[in-house]
Design a protein around this motif. Structure first.
Motif, PDB file in Angstrom:
ATOM      1  N   THR A 361      21.812  35.274  21.425  1.00  0.00           N
ATOM      2  CA  THR A 361      20.357  35.119  21.434  1.00  0.00           C
ATOM      3  C   THR A 361      19.677  35.822  22.605  1.00  0.00           C
ATOM      4  N   HIS A 362      20.451  36.359  23.549  1.00  0.00           N
ATOM      5  CA  HIS A 362      19.882  37.058  24.695  1.00  0.00           C
ATOM      6  C   HIS A 362      20.602  38.386  24.904  1.00  0.00           C
ATOM      7  N   THR A 363      19.880  39.322  25.477  1.00  0.00           N
ATOM      8  CA  THR A 363      20.462  40.632  25.758  1.00  0.00           C
ATOM      9  C   THR A 363      20.953  40.694  27.185  1.00  0.00           C
ATOM     10  N   CYS A 364      22.196  41.109  27.364  1.00  0.00           N
ATOM     11  CA  CYS A 364      22.766  41.245  28.698  1.00  0.00           C
ATOM     12  C   CYS A 364      22.258  42.540  29.327  1.00  0.00           C
ATOM     13  N   ILE A 365      21.826  42.476  30.600  1.00  0.00           N
ATOM     14  CA  ILE A 365      21.283  43.645  31.289  1.00  0.00           C
ATOM     15  C   ILE A 365      22.249  44.186  32.341  1.00  0.00           C
ATOM     16  N   CYS A 366      23.470  43.653  32.355  1.00  0.00           N
ATOM     17  CA  CYS A 366      24.448  44.042  33.373  1.00  0.00           C
ATOM     18  C   CYS A 366      25.242  45.271  32.933  1.00  0.00           C
ATOM     19  N   THR A 367      25.580  46.096  33.894  1.00  0.00           N
ATOM     20  CA  THR A 367      26.429  47.258  33.614  1.00  0.00           C
ATOM     21  C   THR A 367      27.891  46.818  33.584  1.00  0.00           C
ATOM     22  N   PRO A 368      28.764  47.596  32.943  1.00  0.00           N
ATOM     23  CA  PRO A 368      30.198  47.247  32.929  1.00  0.00           C
ATOM     24  C   PRO A 368      30.772  47.085  34.325  1.00  0.00           C
ATOM     25  N   GLY A 369      30.333  47.925  35.268  1.00  0.00           N
ATOM     26  CA  GLY A 369      30.835  47.814  36.635  1.00  0.00           C
ATOM     27  C   GLY A 369      30.431  46.509  37.292  1.00  0.00           C
ATOM     28  N   GLN A 370      29.183  46.078  37.042  1.00  0.00           N
ATOM     29  CA  GLN A 370      28.719  44.813  37.609  1.00  0.00           C
ATOM     30  C   GLN A 370      29.509  43.631  37.042  1.00  0.00           C
ATOM     31  N   ILE A 371      29.759  43.692  35.752  1.00  0.00           N
ATOM     32  CA  ILE A 371      30.520  42.612  35.114  1.00  0.00           C
ATOM     33  C   ILE A 371      31.938  42.563  35.658  1.00  0.00           C
ATOM     34  N   GLN A 372      32.541  43.723  35.837  1.00  0.00           N
ATOM     35  CA  GLN A 372      33.912  43.781  36.334  1.00  0.00           C
ATOM     36  C   GLN A 372      34.008  43.234  37.750  1.00  0.00           C
TER      37      GLN A 372
END
Length: 515
Positions: A361-372
């Motif tokens: 229900t929401h869009t993630c605004i994080c980059t793959p690097g931030q998530i990692q």
């Protein structure tokens, strides 16, 4: 004139009897010996200001006070009362015939009132062991100390009451606590209940499995999905404390000064939820006096770390040894203290910095690097000590709006207790093993060996979901607990399948995020 009184020094959970020797001769000097810290040395000022305020005017004399044995460090203000009584006895102001029958502890205010001290329970245990007739403590510590039977515990308001008791002029009665009555009355009185949780049946099931087997668990989901709400209700479904567990837990909280005036015994499993800014010392214990940390305060209960990835990585790494050994060693230059820390580790975290990775229900605004980087704070060795990894989604409005309550904690707790009784019988010949989470690799082959069909399912699941090798033993432990909840002697394919579902962070897509 020489006078002696008795008190105790506490190091870790153990108390040692201390003899306070006070010698008065002609002169004007004052000397205090026996490895006393600043708080003990300052007792002279408090005592000689307080005694005139309660009617005892003392002339200047040569006072030598020795705290024996001298090789044990004395800390805190609990030595005020025994030193003050010793000084009065040395001056000949009070009758000294019963001084050797009592152990005394308490901080002295300038008006003569007694203020509460830490570790009254370990001191009370030592007083009984040394066969003292009674223990005199500040009134606020009386109920805590009176838990120990076969010992007269007197809670006093001020030093004049203490003097009256020692001289046989007081009719005050010792404090009596019906330990068993109070213990059993409070066991099942919980403010929070799983009946308040709507939806999230899969997560409640995971928490039930965790409670039944003593497994560590982590919940991953977006903000507002109910992670903290459910974690706080976990103590309500855990098996009740035994009296032995309660006494051990109460001792730790007594040493830390965490017991309230109304508390005699801790009757419910502790739930500790420190803030993510906590230091390594605050979490595992330390300071100059080697105080217990949060891992020890959670002994026989739950340690909950909310927003796990917000804790510093260095702080999280110190959890590895307590989780493995269930005991924490705090070493200082002149002494080493061990505290027990057998607890259920419960953690929650968002899947990414914004919290909405994978949320429908929401869009993630994080980059793959931030998530990692975010998920990378949970190291492999720490994750290896967490048996159950559960994804959680926000509850839809349709379920939230339903008025029907969920299953109450009492019903869940009944199933948990039944499963724990099976495990107690299984491990009765294995010292130190009480639940499935504590099983060794060798014990897995004895008690959690799957049949041929289950083994094939486990192989397929691990290959298809790209599960790591460390997941194998965790899956078998959890499957054994699920089988116990199902009252099944054999670990079946359905138990293996459910256990595989609790290894979300070992899947390939999670591994790509750095976990």
């Amino acid at each position: 004139m020489l006078a002696k009184t008795y008190c105790a020094a506490v190091v870790g959970l153990e108390a040692t009897t201390i003899t306070v020797e006070v010698n008065m001769t002609r002169g004007v000097n004052y000397n205090l010996s026996g490895m006393a810290d600043t708080a003990v040395k300052e007792s002279y000022s408090r005592i000689f200001a307080a005694l005139p305020n309660v009617g005892y005017k003392l002339t200047l004399s040569n006072l030598t006070i020795n705290l024996s044995p001298a090789d044990i460090k004395k800390e805190g203000s609990s030595y005020d009362l025994p030193i003050a009584i010793g000084v009065l006895a040395a001056y000949g102001k009070i009758d000294t015939k019963d001084l050797d029958k009592y152990m005394l502890v308490g901080e002295l205010g300038l008006d003569g009132r007694l203020k509460p001290i830490r570790a009254a329970l370990p001191i009370s245990i030592r007083a009984r062991k040394e066969k003292f007739k009674g223990l005199i403590v500040p009134r606020d510590n009386a109920r805590e100390a009176a838990v120990v039977n076969n010992l007269e515990v007197y809670g006093m308001d001020d030093i004049t009451q203490v003097i009256s008791l020692l001289e046989g002029k007081s009719d005050v009665q010792p404090t009596v606590v019906d330990t068993r009555k109070e213990f059993y009355e409070q066991q099942y009185k919980f403010d929070l209940d799983f009946a308040d949780v709507k939806g999230q049946e899969n997560v409640k099931r995971a928490l039930e499995v965790a409670a039944a087997g003593g497994h560590n668990i982590i919940m991953i989901g977006p903000p507002g999905s109910g992670k903290s709400m459910m974690a706080k209700r976990l103590p309500s479904i855990l098996p009740p404390l035994s009296l032995a567990e309660s006494l051990e837990t109460t001792q730790i909280h007594s040493v830390a000064g965490k017991l309230s005036r109304e508390t005699s015994l801790i009757s419910q499993r502790p739930f500790r939820a420190p803030h993510h800014t906590i230091s390594q010392v605050g979490l595992c214990g330390g300071t100059a006096s080697a105080q217990p940390g949060e891992v020890s305060l959670a002994h026989n209960g739950v340690l909950f770390l909310d927003e796990l990835t917000e804790f510093s990585k260095q702080t999280l790494e110190v959890l590895r040894q307590p989780l493995e050994d269930r005991v924490i060693t705090v070493a200082r230059a002149k002494f080493t203290v061990q505290y027990p820390c057998s607890f259920m580790f419960v953690a929650s975290t968002n899947p990414c910095p914004c919290g909405y990775y994978g949320d429908p229900t929401h869009t993630c605004i994080c980059t793959p690097g931030q998530i990692q980087r975010y998920m990378g704070k949970i190291s492999g060795p720490l994750l290896d000590r967490i048996d159950i990894q559960c994804e959680i989604q926000a509850v839809p409005f349709a379920q939230l709006s339903q008025m029907k309550p969920g299953e109450p904690s009492e019903k869940i707790r009944e199933r948990v207790i039944a499963a724990r009784k099976i495990q107690e019988e299984r491990f009765k010949n294995h010292k130190g093993i009480h639940c499935n989470a504590q099983m060794t690799e060798r014990m897995l082959h004895l008690y959690a060996e799957p049949d041929e069909k289950s083994t094939e399912l486990l192989r397929m699941g691990m290959e298809r979901l790209k599960l790591s090798a460390r997941a194998y033993g965790r899956i078998l432990k959890v499957a054994r607990t699920i089988a116990d909840l199902d009252n099944s002697e054999q670990v079946k394919a359905s138990h293996i399948a459910e256990a595989i579902g609790y290894r979300n962070l070992d899947r390939g897509d999670w591994a790509e995020r750095g976990v």
